[in-house]
Motif scaffolding. Sequence first.
Motif, short mmCIF file in Angstrom:
data_model
loop_
_atom_site.label_atom_id
_atom_site.label_comp_id
_atom_site.label_asym_id
_atom_site.label_seq_id
_atom_site.Cartn_x
_atom_site.Cartn_y
_atom_site.Cartn_z
N LYS A 44 0.85 -1.21 0.00
CA LYS A 44 0.00 0.00 0.00
C LYS A 44 0.87 1.25 0.00
O LYS A 44 0.59 2.23 -0.68
CB LYS A 44 -0.90 0.00 1.23
CG LYS A 44 -2.27 -0.59 0.92
CD LYS A 44 -3.21 -0.47 2.08
CE LYS A 44 -4.21 -1.61 2.04
NZ LYS A 44 -4.64 -2.08 3.35
N LYS A 45 1.97 1.18 0.76
CA LYS A 45 2.91 2.31 0.81
C LYS A 45 3.47 2.62 -0.57
O LYS A 45 3.77 3.76 -0.89
CB LYS A 45 4.07 1.94 1.75
CG LYS A 45 4.06 2.70 3.03
CD LYS A 45 5.37 2.49 3.73
CE LYS A 45 5.40 3.27 5.02
NZ LYS A 45 6.45 2.77 5.90
N LEU A 46 3.63 1.56 -1.38
CA LEU A 46 4.16 1.75 -2.75
C LEU A 46 3.07 2.22 -3.72
O LEU A 46 3.31 2.40 -4.90
CB LEU A 46 4.79 0.44 -3.25
CG LEU A 46 6.04 -0.04 -2.51
CD1 LEU A 46 6.43 -1.44 -2.94
CD2 LEU A 46 7.19 0.92 -2.75
N LYS A 47 1.85 2.35 -3.17
CA LYS A 47 0.68 2.86 -3.94
C LYS A 47 0.20 1.91 -5.03
O LYS A 47 -0.40 2.34 -6.02
CB LYS A 47 0.96 4.26 -4.50
CG LYS A 47 1.36 5.28 -3.44
CD LYS A 47 0.91 6.65 -3.85
CE LYS A 47 0.92 7.69 -2.76
NZ LYS A 47 1.94 7.66 -1.74
N VAL A 48 0.51 0.62 -4.88
CA VAL A 48 -0.05 -0.35 -5.82
C VAL A 48 -1.35 -0.89 -5.22
O VAL A 48 -1.63 -0.68 -4.04
CB VAL A 48 0.96 -1.48 -6.16
CG1 VAL A 48 2.13 -0.91 -6.93
CG2 VAL A 48 1.45 -2.20 -4.91
N LYS A 49 -2.18 -1.55 -6.05
CA LYS A 49 -3.56 -1.80 -5.64
C LYS A 49 -3.85 -3.27 -5.35
O LYS A 49 -3.30 -4.15 -6.02
CB LYS A 49 -4.49 -1.33 -6.75
CG LYS A 49 -4.41 0.15 -6.99
CD LYS A 49 -5.21 0.47 -8.23
CE LYS A 49 -5.35 1.96 -8.41
NZ LYS A 49 -6.02 2.24 -9.67
N ASN A 50 -4.79 -3.46 -4.44
CA ASN A 50 -5.24 -4.81 -4.09
C ASN A 50 -6.19 -5.30 -5.19
O ASN A 50 -7.21 -4.66 -5.47
CB ASN A 50 -5.98 -4.72 -2.75
CG ASN A 50 -6.32 -6.08 -2.22
OD1 ASN A 50 -6.35 -7.07 -2.97
ND2 ASN A 50 -6.56 -6.16 -0.92
N LEU A 51 -5.87 -6.42 -5.83
CA LEU A 51 -6.70 -6.90 -6.95
C LEU A 51 -8.12 -7.22 -6.50
O LEU A 51 -9.07 -7.04 -7.27
CB LEU A 51 -6.05 -8.13 -7.61
CG LEU A 51 -6.73 -8.61 -8.89
CD1 LEU A 51 -6.64 -7.55 -10.00
CD2 LEU A 51 -6.15 -9.91 -9.40
N LYS A 52 -8.25 -7.65 -5.23
CA LYS A 52 -9.58 -7.98 -4.70
C LYS A 52 -10.53 -6.79 -4.81
O LYS A 52 -11.73 -6.95 -5.02
CB LYS A 52 -9.47 -8.37 -3.22
CG LYS A 52 -9.26 -9.84 -3.02
CD LYS A 52 -9.47 -10.19 -1.56
CE LYS A 52 -8.91 -11.57 -1.26
NZ LYS A 52 -8.52 -11.68 0.14
N LYS A 53 -9.99 -5.58 -4.67
CA LYS A 53 -10.83 -4.38 -4.71
C LYS A 53 -10.97 -3.83 -6.12
O LYS A 53 -11.58 -2.80 -6.33
CB LYS A 53 -10.23 -3.31 -3.79
CG LYS A 53 -10.28 -3.72 -2.34
CD LYS A 53 -9.72 -2.64 -1.45
CE LYS A 53 -9.73 -3.11 -0.01
NZ LYS A 53 -8.79 -2.37 0.82
N ASN A 54 -10.34 -4.52 -7.09
CA ASN A 54 -10.40 -4.07 -8.49
C ASN A 54 -10.68 -5.26 -9.40
O ASN A 54 -10.04 -5.46 -10.44
CB ASN A 54 -9.06 -3.43 -8.90
CG ASN A 54 -8.77 -2.17 -8.11
OD1 ASN A 54 -9.15 -1.09 -8.50
ND2 ASN A 54 -8.09 -2.33 -6.98
N ALA A 55 -11.65 -6.08 -8.98
CA ALA A 55 -11.86 -7.39 -9.59
C ALA A 55 -12.19 -7.34 -11.08
O ALA A 55 -11.89 -8.27 -11.81
CB ALA A 55 -12.96 -8.13 -8.84
N SER A 56 -12.76 -6.21 -11.55
CA SER A 56 -13.22 -6.18 -12.95
C SER A 56 -12.10 -5.80 -13.94
O SER A 56 -12.31 -5.82 -15.14
CB SER A 56 -14.37 -5.19 -13.08
OG SER A 56 -13.88 -3.92 -12.72
N ILE A 57 -10.94 -5.47 -13.41
CA ILE A 57 -9.85 -4.98 -14.28
C ILE A 57 -9.32 -6.08 -15.22
O ILE A 57 -9.28 -7.24 -14.83
CB ILE A 57 -8.71 -4.39 -13.39
CG1 ILE A 57 -8.02 -3.25 -14.10
CG2 ILE A 57 -7.73 -5.41 -12.94
CD1 ILE A 57 -8.60 -1.93 -13.72
#
Length: 263
Positions: A44-57
Amino acid sequence: MKNIVLFGGGNIAQAVVEGLINADFKADNIFYIERNLRNQKALKKLKVKNLKKNASIKIDLFILAVKPKDAIDAYKQILNEYKDPKIVSFVAGIKSKKYIKLNQDIQFLRAMPNTSARFNLGITAIYNSSFSKNNLAKVSKLFKKIGIVMNLDSEAKIDTFTGMIGSGPAYFFYLLKSYEKKLMSLCNQDRKKVNAVMVNLIKGVGFSIENNDNLDELIEAVASKKGTTEAGLKSFKSGKLDKTFEKGISAAIKRSKEISNEF
Ligand SMILES: NC(=O)c1ccc[n+]([C@@H]2O[C@H](COP(=O)([O-])OP(=O)(O)OC[C@H]3O[C@@H](n4cnc5c(N)ncnc54)[C@H](OP(=O)(O)O)[C@@H]3O)[C@@H](O)[C@H]2O)c1
């Protein structure tokens, strides 16, 4: 390769993510699957995203970066949840055929990076199993952002690479310990100074090799007849330091092969 996922976000994944971001790969296009809270926090500190919260990508590439014991389950999870995924495995020891057996149609390759990827000074070996030429070129381009890429022509060479280059930094740290001990006393226990001296020593060695690829000439440029360097080198030679070093590297390669055979 627009959107990539690190499946497993520990030591090596974080090093690669940092290197990619340094090389202007957008953090917005990097996702992770990670169960360990400490590593989630670091990601999170590196500002990358959790795939679980972006499932449609739409995901272009999965990078498997879990320990060998977790690798097959993680791989199966990707196969179950995503259609035609392209998968790169960082996992040491598990051969391609083990993955391909689970799905013959998958585009799969093994890559072995090292943690210097964090500083864009990484060395990544690639052994391609079933990526198309076009997609292989895209993966190579991605890893060139974090350092040098070496394409291997046989899977067995991954073990040699692991023993020499994966483990490599630790050999130099080990040798530096002898310097550190003597430098602490030379620098009156000033740890900052000692670190700065060691950094310049190693960086200077690197830049010297950049300017001249003949190691004997580089040694000659430092050593003078009957001088201090010659005395040091003579002592190393009589103690067969080169053979000891080669033996150490061979032991690491042997261990890498043994681990490969355990899976
Ligand atoms: N470290 C290196 O320098 C290096 C270099 C080249 C290749 N490799 C290879 O890269 C792989 C990873 O090494 P590493 O040192 O980065 O390991 P690591 O620090 O342990 O990171 C792996 C992470 O993946 C998580 N994980 C495992 N299974 C998962 C699942 N099903 N769902 C979500 N998260 C999961 C782990 O969580 P838990 O902590 O809860 O298990 C852990 O946080 C290894 O196979 C290694 O051979 C490492």
